[in-house]
Design an enzyme around this catalytic site. Sequence first.
Site, PDB file in Angstrom:
ATOM      1  N   ARG A 166      36.560 -17.652 -20.281  1.00  0.00           N
ATOM      2  CA  ARG A 166      35.311 -18.217 -20.802  1.00  0.00           C
ATOM      3  C   ARG A 166      35.019 -19.572 -20.164  1.00  0.00           C
ATOM      4  O   ARG A 166      33.867 -19.901 -19.886  1.00  0.00           O
ATOM      5  CB  ARG A 166      35.380 -18.341 -22.325  1.00  0.00           C
ATOM      6  CG  ARG A 166      35.216 -16.983 -23.027  1.00  0.00           C
ATOM      7  CD  ARG A 166      35.834 -16.974 -24.398  1.00  0.00           C
ATOM      8  NE  ARG A 166      35.160 -17.851 -25.348  1.00  0.00           N
ATOM      9  CZ  ARG A 166      35.741 -18.300 -26.469  1.00  0.00           C
ATOM     10  NH1 ARG A 166      36.971 -17.968 -26.767  1.00  0.00           N
ATOM     11  NH2 ARG A 166      35.069 -19.085 -27.269  1.00  0.00           N
ATOM     12  N   ARG A 196      22.232 -19.756 -21.472  1.00  0.00           N
ATOM     13  CA  ARG A 196      23.548 -19.878 -20.859  1.00  0.00           C
ATOM     14  C   ARG A 196      23.497 -19.632 -19.368  1.00  0.00           C
ATOM     15  O   ARG A 196      24.520 -19.743 -18.689  1.00  0.00           O
ATOM     16  CB  ARG A 196      24.457 -18.844 -21.487  1.00  0.00           C
ATOM     17  CG  ARG A 196      25.729 -19.382 -22.091  1.00  0.00           C
ATOM     18  CD  ARG A 196      26.315 -18.241 -22.870  1.00  0.00           C
ATOM     19  NE  ARG A 196      27.651 -18.394 -23.266  1.00  0.00           N
ATOM     20  CZ  ARG A 196      28.044 -18.590 -24.528  1.00  0.00           C
ATOM     21  NH1 ARG A 196      27.159 -18.767 -25.469  1.00  0.00           N
ATOM     22  NH2 ARG A 196      29.303 -18.624 -24.817  1.00  0.00           N
ATOM     23  N   LYS A 236      29.764 -26.000 -30.992  1.00  0.00           N
ATOM     24  CA  LYS A 236      28.339 -25.650 -31.118  1.00  0.00           C
ATOM     25  C   LYS A 236      28.013 -25.004 -32.465  1.00  0.00           C
ATOM     26  O   LYS A 236      27.071 -25.411 -33.134  1.00  0.00           O
ATOM     27  CB  LYS A 236      27.919 -24.685 -29.993  1.00  0.00           C
ATOM     28  CG  LYS A 236      28.030 -25.258 -28.597  1.00  0.00           C
ATOM     29  CD  LYS A 236      27.436 -24.300 -27.569  1.00  0.00           C
ATOM     30  CE  LYS A 236      28.196 -22.996 -27.394  1.00  0.00           C
ATOM     31  NZ  LYS A 236      29.521 -23.142 -26.760  1.00  0.00           N
ATOM     32  N   ARG A 249      39.109 -14.811 -33.875  1.00  0.00           N
ATOM     33  CA  ARG A 249      38.251 -14.060 -32.956  1.00  0.00           C
ATOM     34  C   ARG A 249      39.065 -13.472 -31.823  1.00  0.00           C
ATOM     35  O   ARG A 249      39.984 -14.096 -31.325  1.00  0.00           O
ATOM     36  CB  ARG A 249      37.184 -14.995 -32.381  1.00  0.00           C
ATOM     37  CG  ARG A 249      35.854 -14.883 -33.080  1.00  0.00           C
ATOM     38  CD  ARG A 249      34.932 -15.996 -32.685  1.00  0.00           C
ATOM     39  NE  ARG A 249      34.639 -16.055 -31.248  1.00  0.00           N
ATOM     40  CZ  ARG A 249      33.723 -16.863 -30.722  1.00  0.00           C
ATOM     41  NH1 ARG A 249      33.028 -17.658 -31.506  1.00  0.00           N
ATOM     42  NH2 ARG A 249      33.515 -16.892 -29.430  1.00  0.00           N
TER      43      ARG A 249
HETATM   44  P1  ADP Z   1      31.678 -19.720 -27.173  1.00  0.00           P
HETATM   45  O1  ADP Z   1      30.564 -20.627 -26.771  1.00  0.00           O
HETATM   46  O2  ADP Z   1      32.659 -20.360 -28.082  1.00  0.00           O
HETATM   47  O3  ADP Z   1      32.355 -19.054 -26.009  1.00  0.00           O
HETATM   48  P2  ADP Z   1      29.766 -17.789 -28.443  1.00  0.00           P
HETATM   49  O4  ADP Z   1      29.968 -17.347 -29.842  1.00  0.00           O
HETATM   50  O5  ADP Z   1      28.606 -18.646 -28.142  1.00  0.00           O
HETATM   51  O6  ADP Z   1      31.167 -18.485 -28.040  1.00  0.00           O
HETATM   52  O7  ADP Z   1      29.697 -16.492 -27.484  1.00  0.00           O
HETATM   53  C1  ADP Z   1      30.640 -15.455 -27.553  1.00  0.00           C
HETATM   54  C2  ADP Z   1      30.353 -14.427 -26.486  1.00  0.00           C
HETATM   55  O8  ADP Z   1      29.061 -13.839 -26.697  1.00  0.00           O
HETATM   56  C3  ADP Z   1      30.306 -14.956 -25.053  1.00  0.00           C
HETATM   57  O9  ADP Z   1      31.582 -15.032 -24.479  1.00  0.00           O
HETATM   58  C4  ADP Z   1      29.413 -13.911 -24.371  1.00  0.00           C
HETATM   59  O10 ADP Z   1      30.118 -12.725 -24.110  1.00  0.00           O
HETATM   60  C5  ADP Z   1      28.392 -13.592 -25.463  1.00  0.00           C
HETATM   61  N1  ADP Z   1      27.200 -14.459 -25.387  1.00  0.00           N
HETATM   62  C6  ADP Z   1      26.761 -15.320 -26.353  1.00  0.00           C
HETATM   63  N2  ADP Z   1      25.626 -15.950 -25.979  1.00  0.00           N
HETATM   64  C7  ADP Z   1      25.329 -15.491 -24.742  1.00  0.00           C
HETATM   65  C8  ADP Z   1      24.275 -15.761 -23.812  1.00  0.00           C
HETATM   66  N3  ADP Z   1      23.298 -16.661 -24.080  1.00  0.00           N
HETATM   67  N4  ADP Z   1      24.298 -15.104 -22.621  1.00  0.00           N
HETATM   68  C9  ADP Z   1      25.257 -14.196 -22.340  1.00  0.00           C
HETATM   69  N5  ADP Z   1      26.268 -13.900 -23.163  1.00  0.00           N
HETATM   70  C10 ADP Z   1      26.321 -14.523 -24.366  1.00  0.00           C
END
Ligand code: ADP
Length: 222
Positions: A166, A88, A13, A155
């Site tokens: 996740r 999400r 993404k 990370r």
């Molecule tokens: P990935 O999709 O690779 O897991 P992201 O960088 O999108 O990684 O998200 C990292 C973390 O940030 C998630 O595991 C969560 O804890 C938090 N996060 C990001 N976007 C959201 C969201 N829309 N709702 C809730 N938590 C979020």
Amino acid sequence: MKLVIFGPPGSGKGTYASRLKSELNIATISTGDIFREAVKQGTELGKRIKKYLDTGQLVPDETVIKAVRNRIAKPDCEKGFILDGFPRTVEQAKTLEKAVKIDVIIKLLVPKQIIIERLSNRRTCKSCGAIYNLRALKPEKEGICDKCGGPLIQRKDDTIPVIKERFQVFEKQTRPLMEYYESKVPFINVTCNDIDMPPEEAIEQIMKELKKLNLTRTSRSD
Ligand code: ADP
Ligand code: ZN
């Protein structure tokens, strides 16, 4: 144009969002980046959410929605934006729908084996957030960001136990969103079955589909 990039953790993404940003010349909003930056800066928000990020849990909806609201209100979002990592949950999608009409969802389909390989090889620039991959997207100089010269780090949530968590969170809380959006918003499906597939290939495919949907008006090349 308002676009959502949807896919499981590690499906690419962030990489696609930053490339589409330069193709389409619109803002990207990455909730993951916003939260990681807050943690890094040690703000009140950062202190509150660190535990969720470190363990791969979702940040509570109210907090996420507030952060996105603030971000969308900024001037660079006037022409449109790419949402990366948001919504999400169905709750987040419902709130978004009240404020914004989404034009298209880009859905990334990537086999789990590729994702695990990718996430464990992923490196992120500590300074500017640029994403690299030790296999498919190497920096020119080992450990150093091509764009800003910053150090590349792994990370905290890119370790096997947190990656597994996740995935589970994605299946349980995020995948149901697809049913919610079905027949509401057009989809562009992007399949990646090869770990070494360069992101440009997928971007080309996405741009073609966007043109078909007549959604490239803000593009620089027009
Ligand atoms: P990935 O999709 O690779 O897991 P992201 O960088 O999108 O990684 O998200 C990292 C973390 O940030 C998630 O595991 C969560 O804890 C938090 N996060 C990001 N976007 C959201 C969201 N829309 N709702 C809730 N938590 C979020
Ligand atoms: Zn950098």
